[in-house]
Motif scaffolding. Sequence first.
Motif, PDB file in Angstrom:
ATOM      1  N   THR B 111     -40.486  13.019  51.698  1.00  0.00           N
ATOM      2  CA  THR B 111     -41.784  12.334  51.764  1.00  0.00           C
ATOM      3  C   THR B 111     -41.859  11.129  50.826  1.00  0.00           C
ATOM      4  N   VAL B 112     -40.721  10.701  50.289  1.00  0.00           N
ATOM      5  CA  VAL B 112     -40.711   9.486  49.455  1.00  0.00           C
ATOM      6  C   VAL B 112     -39.602   8.537  49.899  1.00  0.00           C
ATOM      7  N   LYS B 113     -39.772   7.279  49.501  1.00  0.00           N
ATOM      8  CA  LYS B 113     -38.685   6.298  49.649  1.00  0.00           C
ATOM      9  C   LYS B 113     -38.386   5.807  48.242  1.00  0.00           C
ATOM     10  N   ILE B 114     -37.106   5.715  47.885  1.00  0.00           N
ATOM     11  CA  ILE B 114     -36.730   5.338  46.524  1.00  0.00           C
ATOM     12  C   ILE B 114     -35.702   4.211  46.532  1.00  0.00           C
ATOM     13  N   ALA B 115     -35.613   3.521  45.403  1.00  0.00           N
ATOM     14  CA  ALA B 115     -34.543   2.550  45.175  1.00  0.00           C
ATOM     15  C   ALA B 115     -34.311   2.527  43.665  1.00  0.00           C
ATOM     16  N   VAL B 116     -33.092   2.149  43.248  1.00  0.00           N
ATOM     17  CA  VAL B 116     -32.756   2.179  41.817  1.00  0.00           C
ATOM     18  C   VAL B 116     -32.147   0.842  41.402  1.00  0.00           C
ATOM     19  N   PHE B 117     -32.659   0.299  40.276  1.00  0.00           N
ATOM     20  CA  PHE B 117     -32.122  -0.979  39.789  1.00  0.00           C
ATOM     21  C   PHE B 117     -31.766  -0.919  38.313  1.00  0.00           C
ATOM     22  N   ASN B 118     -31.024  -1.921  37.872  1.00  0.00           N
ATOM     23  CA  ASN B 118     -30.583  -2.055  36.480  1.00  0.00           C
ATOM     24  C   ASN B 118     -31.606  -2.905  35.725  1.00  0.00           C
ATOM     25  N   ASP B 119     -32.148  -2.371  34.616  1.00  0.00           N
ATOM     26  CA  ASP B 119     -33.185  -3.136  33.883  1.00  0.00           C
ATOM     27  C   ASP B 119     -32.589  -4.122  32.865  1.00  0.00           C
ATOM     28  N   THR B 120     -31.292  -4.292  32.873  1.00  0.00           N
ATOM     29  CA  THR B 120     -30.547  -5.221  31.985  1.00  0.00           C
ATOM     30  C   THR B 120     -30.595  -4.805  30.509  1.00  0.00           C
ATOM     31  N   CYS B 121     -31.203  -3.656  30.208  1.00  0.00           N
ATOM     32  CA  CYS B 121     -31.328  -3.215  28.811  1.00  0.00           C
ATOM     33  C   CYS B 121     -30.720  -1.835  28.615  1.00  0.00           C
ATOM     34  N   GLY B 122     -29.857  -1.427  29.573  1.00  0.00           N
ATOM     35  CA  GLY B 122     -29.152  -0.156  29.421  1.00  0.00           C
ATOM     36  C   GLY B 122     -29.650   0.974  30.294  1.00  0.00           C
ATOM     37  N   ASN B 123     -30.631   0.688  31.161  1.00  0.00           N
ATOM     38  CA  ASN B 123     -31.214   1.781  31.966  1.00  0.00           C
ATOM     39  C   ASN B 123     -31.192   1.495  33.464  1.00  0.00           C
ATOM     40  N   ASN B 124     -31.078   2.583  34.229  1.00  0.00           N
ATOM     41  CA  ASN B 124     -31.413   2.536  35.649  1.00  0.00           C
ATOM     42  C   ASN B 124     -32.879   2.912  35.767  1.00  0.00           C
ATOM     43  N   ILE B 125     -33.615   2.164  36.567  1.00  0.00           N
ATOM     44  CA  ILE B 125     -35.027   2.470  36.793  1.00  0.00           C
ATOM     45  C   ILE B 125     -35.232   2.685  38.287  1.00  0.00           C
ATOM     46  N   GLN B 126     -35.990   3.730  38.615  1.00  0.00           N
ATOM     47  CA  GLN B 126     -36.242   4.037  40.028  1.00  0.00           C
ATOM     48  C   GLN B 126     -37.646   3.578  40.422  1.00  0.00           C
ATOM     49  N   ILE B 127     -37.751   2.998  41.599  1.00  0.00           N
ATOM     50  CA  ILE B 127     -39.094   2.727  42.138  1.00  0.00           C
ATOM     51  C   ILE B 127     -39.315   3.686  43.310  1.00  0.00           C
ATOM     52  N   VAL B 128     -40.554   4.134  43.436  1.00  0.00           N
ATOM     53  CA  VAL B 128     -40.876   5.193  44.397  1.00  0.00           C
ATOM     54  C   VAL B 128     -42.113   4.834  45.216  1.00  0.00           C
ATOM     55  N   GLN B 129     -42.031   5.131  46.491  1.00  0.00           N
ATOM     56  CA  GLN B 129     -43.184   4.976  47.388  1.00  0.00           C
ATOM     57  C   GLN B 129     -43.394   6.302  48.110  1.00  0.00           C
ATOM     58  N   MET B 130     -44.622   6.787  48.088  1.00  0.00           N
ATOM     59  CA  MET B 130     -44.899   8.011  48.841  1.00  0.00           C
ATOM     60  C   MET B 130     -45.055   7.645  50.315  1.00  0.00           C
ATOM     61  N   LEU B 131     -44.343   8.378  51.165  1.00  0.00           N
ATOM     62  CA  LEU B 131     -44.421   8.094  52.609  1.00  0.00           C
ATOM     63  C   LEU B 131     -45.554   8.891  53.250  1.00  0.00           C
TER      64      LEU B 131
END
Lengths: 133, 131
Positions: B111-131
Amino acid sequence: MNYYQQEVMRIKALCYPNDKQLEAVIGIRHYMDKNFDADINLDFLSDIRFTSKFHLLRLFKRYYGITPKQYLTIRRIEESKRCLKNGMSVSQTCYTVGFETPSSFSTLFKKKVGICPVRFQKEQFLQSPSRSV
Amino acid sequence: MKVRVIGIPVQDQDRALKFYTEILGFVKKHDVPVGGKNRWLTVVAREEQEGTEVLLEPSPDNFEPAKTYQKALFDAGIPYTQFDVDDVQQEYERLAALGVEFSMAPTAMGTVKIAVFNDTCGNNIQIVQML
């Protein structure tokens, strides 16, 4: 493929193999999003999806972690916050978002938000950028 | 008890502030010197400026285990935290056009859609949308 991507694929295959069930619960959620102010109950929602209400209740809770009624309440409270921020009166907000009486709305709002609608509105007004020094 | 602040370890506070405000669209809320080159530096969502603050904390620079933990998460592709968006695909396209690197393109998962990006400061950050 990194470790996280492998885990996402594994969990997807394990927990979400049934596209038809997913489509049904997502459809119900979208319907409630668009019609949050209407008189929605489980019988009505199950009629829309041609399924038993108990089956629908189980599916929705399984995929979203809450019941359709709980979701509808969350949606209505979110919308009521928006109305109150825009200066709408408590009673008008109550009917606009689909609650039946201002007293039941106020009680539920306080339970979910932590403060009553009047105080919430006052705090929003005090925090508004036009009042900051 | 209330949730007022959540922390994200960053390798460079200046770079983090630039990325989180200019690229992601957050707004700086507090910036207080706390000794040396460290700052109590927080940002908030533009549309929820009285909401939960994100503390860009310089822990990897000051505490070796924090650096080790951050690197292990990053190398495994695991997001340090996640942020909600209305439309993951739209945000993916916007950020990609700004040069943000994604390790996971928009992916539906239940029930979600996700994507993951590099924040250039050492972390992966996920963005989430509820479907």
